[in-house]
Design a protein around this motif. Structure first.
Motif, PDB file in Angstrom:
ATOM      1  N   GLU A 163      -5.375 -36.104  19.949  1.00 22.40           N
ATOM      2  CA  GLU A 163      -4.678 -37.348  19.815  1.00 22.40           C
ATOM      3  C   GLU A 163      -3.274 -37.539  20.462  1.00 22.40           C
ATOM      4  O   GLU A 163      -2.840 -38.221  21.253  1.00 22.40           O
ATOM      5  N   ARG A 191      -3.356 -37.242  24.194  1.00 20.87           N
ATOM      6  CA  ARG A 191      -3.862 -38.377  24.625  1.00 20.87           C
ATOM      7  C   ARG A 191      -3.022 -39.317  24.551  1.00 20.87           C
ATOM      8  O   ARG A 191      -2.724 -40.311  25.719  1.00 20.87           O
ATOM      9  N   ASN A 192      -2.041 -39.512  23.641  1.00 20.33           N
ATOM     10  CA  ASN A 192      -1.328 -40.985  23.461  1.00 20.33           C
ATOM     11  C   ASN A 192       0.227 -40.391  23.604  1.00 20.33           C
ATOM     12  O   ASN A 192       0.986 -41.218  23.747  1.00 20.33           O
TER      13      ASN A 192
END
Length: 474
Positions: free
Chosen positions: A306, A309-310
Motif C-alpha cells: 500500500e 502504491r500510494n
C-alpha cells in the motif's frame, strides 16, 4: 450450550454477513439428501453445477458468449482429481497451480489451441461464487466409517477451499482444540495409527483444492494447512480490507473465532492468501510443507504494498518492519514479492534483496525462488551497477558490502544512470534484506530514462532512523 449453538451457528451467521451464501443443514442428524448441499451424490467432492456455471461465466468471448463445452468442464474436474502416484501434499500443490492457470484443448468457437481457463477470478472478486455449507457429508466406502461429516466447508466456485472443525469442551472432551485437530486428520486419512493398522479413513481428495483447515471452539480458533502439526496452527488478529473492520458478534462478544472469521475468511483476504501468501517449501530436514502467511506477515506485506502504491514521496514509500528472531522475515519478503508480481500496477518493479552475511545469501536465495522468476546472485561490485541499470523487472540478491563507494571516476553515461552525484530520485520500491536482527526496511527509486522501478529490502541489527515510519505489527 451445544456445539452448534456455541460455535457452528455463530460462524455461519458471521459468514453470511461477509457475503457467503450459507446452507445451514442444522445439527445432530446425518444428512440424507445430497441435493440440499447442491450435489447429486454424497460422493461428489465439489458442487458440480456451481462449478460449471461459475467457470463458464468467468470465461467469455469478447462479445460475451460462453465457449466452454460440457466435455471441457468435465475434463477440468478430471484434471483436478486425477493425480496418479501423488500423495496429498503433492496433489494439493499441483491443483493449486491449476487454480492459477488451467487449460483445455481447444476453443471450439475461435479455434484457439490450448486456451487458458480461469477457475477463480482474483481481480474481480464479485464474479466468483462463495458458498458455506455445514454438516457436509462425504461417503467413504471401504473405510473404517462409511462417511465423514466435516462441520463446515467453504467453497469458491464450487471448489472446497477451507474445511472447519468445531468442538466444545464437555464431559467427553477435555481438550476441544486437540480433538478438532484429530478430526481434521481423520477426514484426510492422515492419522499414523490408522495407517499402521492397514486401514483407511476419510477422503483425501476432498483436500486436493484445500487452502486452509481451521479448528475452533469459539473462545479459541486457529488455522493451518494440510501439512501443519498442532503447534503450527495460529490465530488471526488483523482485519483487511478496512471495510470489514467492524465485527457484529452473533453471541454479543468478540471471541477468537469472530476475529479469525472476520479477518481471514472475508472473500478479499481469503483469495489474497490463496493468490500470494500460500507457498510450498522444503525444510532444512528435507520435509516438504505448505505454508500460509500468519496475520503479522500478511499485514506487514499488505502495508508495504500500500505504501509503494500510494506514497507521494520517497519517505512515504519507505519504512521499517520490526521482527523478532525466527518470526519469518524471509517469508514476509517472499509474500511482498508475490503481491507485487500479482498486481497490475506494481508488477514491473525490480526487487533487490540486500544481506550482510554469506550464509544468509545461500539460505535466502532458495527462499526467494518462491517469488517466482529468475533470481540473480550479484557476485561483484561491478555487477551491482549492471543489475541496477538493467531494464529487467527481476529479483536480485547482493551482499551489502558491494555497495561501497568506488574512488575511480565513472563515465558520464553510467553516472547519469546511477545518479551518483545527485540526490536519489524518488523511488518506487524497495530494498530488502534480512539478518539475525529484528527489522526489515525498504526503500524505492526509479532510474533515469524510464528505467525499471526497483527497490531493496534490508534487515539491520541497529535501529533505523525515526524518519522512516514503521508499518510493522504491534
Amino acid at each position: 450450550m451445544s456445539e452448534y449453538a456455541h460455535v457452528e451457528k455463530p460462524l455461519l451467521t458471521q459468514l453470511a454477513g461477509l457475503g457467503w451464501s450459507v446452507i445451514d443443514q442444522g445439527c445432530q442428524m446425518i444428512p440424507n439428501d445430497p441435493t440440499k448441499s447442491l450435489r447429486t451424490s454424497f460422493r461428489d467432492l465439489i458442487l458440480p453445477q456451481v462449478f460449471r456455471d461459475s467457470v463458464r461465466a468467468l470465461n467469455l468471448l469478447p462479445d460475451g458468449r460462453e465457449w466452454l463445452t460440457e466435455r471441457q468442464l468435465a475434463s477440468l474436474i478430471d484434471d483436478i482429481f486425477r493425480q496418479p502416484g501423488k500423495g496429498l501434499l503433492d496433489a494439493n500443490e499441483a491443483v493449486q497451480a491449476l487454480l492459477f492457470k488451467a487449460q483445455v484443448d481447444r476453443n471450439e468457437v475461435t479455434g484457439e489451441k490450448d486456451p487458458t481457463v480461469r477457475l477463480i477470478d482474483f481481480a474481480n472478486l464479485e464474479r466468483n461464487k462463495f458458498h458455506a455449507i455445514n454438516q457436509f457429508r462425504v461417503d467413504t466406502p471401504g473405510c473404517v466409517k462409511d462417511f465423514i461429516i466435516p462441520d463446515v466447508v467453504l467453497f469458491v466456485n464450487g471448489l472446497p477451499l477451507v474445511v472447519i472443525e468445531a468442538k466444545i469442551g464437555d464431559a467427553n472432551t477435555a481438550n476441544p482444540m486437540h480433538e478438532a485437530f484429530v478430526q481434521l486428520q481423520r477426514y484426510r486419512d492422515a492419522r499414523s495409527e490408522t495407517g499402521r493398522a492397514g486401514l483407511r479413513e476419510g477422503e483425501p481428495k476432498l483436500f486436493y483444492t484445500n487452502l486452509a483447515v481451521i479448528r475452533t471452539c469459539g473462545e479459541a480458533a486457529e488455522f493451518g494447512t494440510i501439512s501443519s502439526a498442532p503447534e503450527h496452527f495460529y490465530g488471526w488478529r488483523n482485519i483487511w480490507p478496512e471495510r470489514f473492520a467492524a465485527i457484529t458478534p452473533p453471541l454479543g462478544e468478540v471471541r477468537a473465532q469472530e476475529e479469525l472469521v472476520q479477518g481471514l475468511l472475508n472473500p478479499d483476504c481469503l483469495l489474497d492468501m490463496l493468490r500470494t501468501c500460500s507457498v510450498f517449501m522444503d525444510l532444512p530436514n528435507g520435509k516438504r510443507v505448505k505454508v500460509l502467511a500468519r496475520y503479522q506477515q500478511h499485514r506487514a506485506a499488505r502495508r508495504i504494498v500500500e505504501r509503494l502504491r500510494n506514497g507521494e514521496t520517497p519517505i512515504e514509500r519507505s519504512g521499517v518492519v520490526w521482527h523478532t528472531q525466527g518470526s519469518g522475515k524471509s517469508l514476509t519478503m517472499v509474500f511482498v514479492g508475490r503481491m507485487l508480481r500479482a498486481s497490475r500496477d506494481l508488477n514491473d518493479i525490480k526487487i533487490v534483496m540486500v544481506v550482510d552475511r554469506a550464509d544468509l545469501e545461500d539460505q535466502l536465495s532458495d527462499t526467494a525462488k518462491l517469488i517466482g522468476g529468475k533470481i540473480n546472485l550479484v557476485d561483484s561490485r561491478s555487477s551491482v551497477r549492471d543489475v541496477l541499470a538493467s531494464p529487467a523487472s527481476d529479483v536480485s540478491m547482493v551482499m551489502v558490502h558491494k555497495f561501497v563507494e568506488a574512488k575511480e571516476d565513472l563515465p558520464d553515461r553510467l553516472r547519469e544512470k546511477l545518479g551518483r552525484y545527485a540526490p536519489p530520485p524518488a523511488p518506487r520500491l524497495l530494498a530488502s534484506s534480512t539478518t539475525r536482527c529484528a527489522s526489515l526496511s525498504w526503500w524505492t527509486r526509479r532510474t533515469a530514462r524510464r528505467g525499471p522501478r526497483w527497490g531493496t529490502i534490508c534487515s539491520r541489527r541497529s535501529p533505523m532512523p525515526p524518519a522512516l515510519p514503521s508499518p510493522a505489527p504491534r
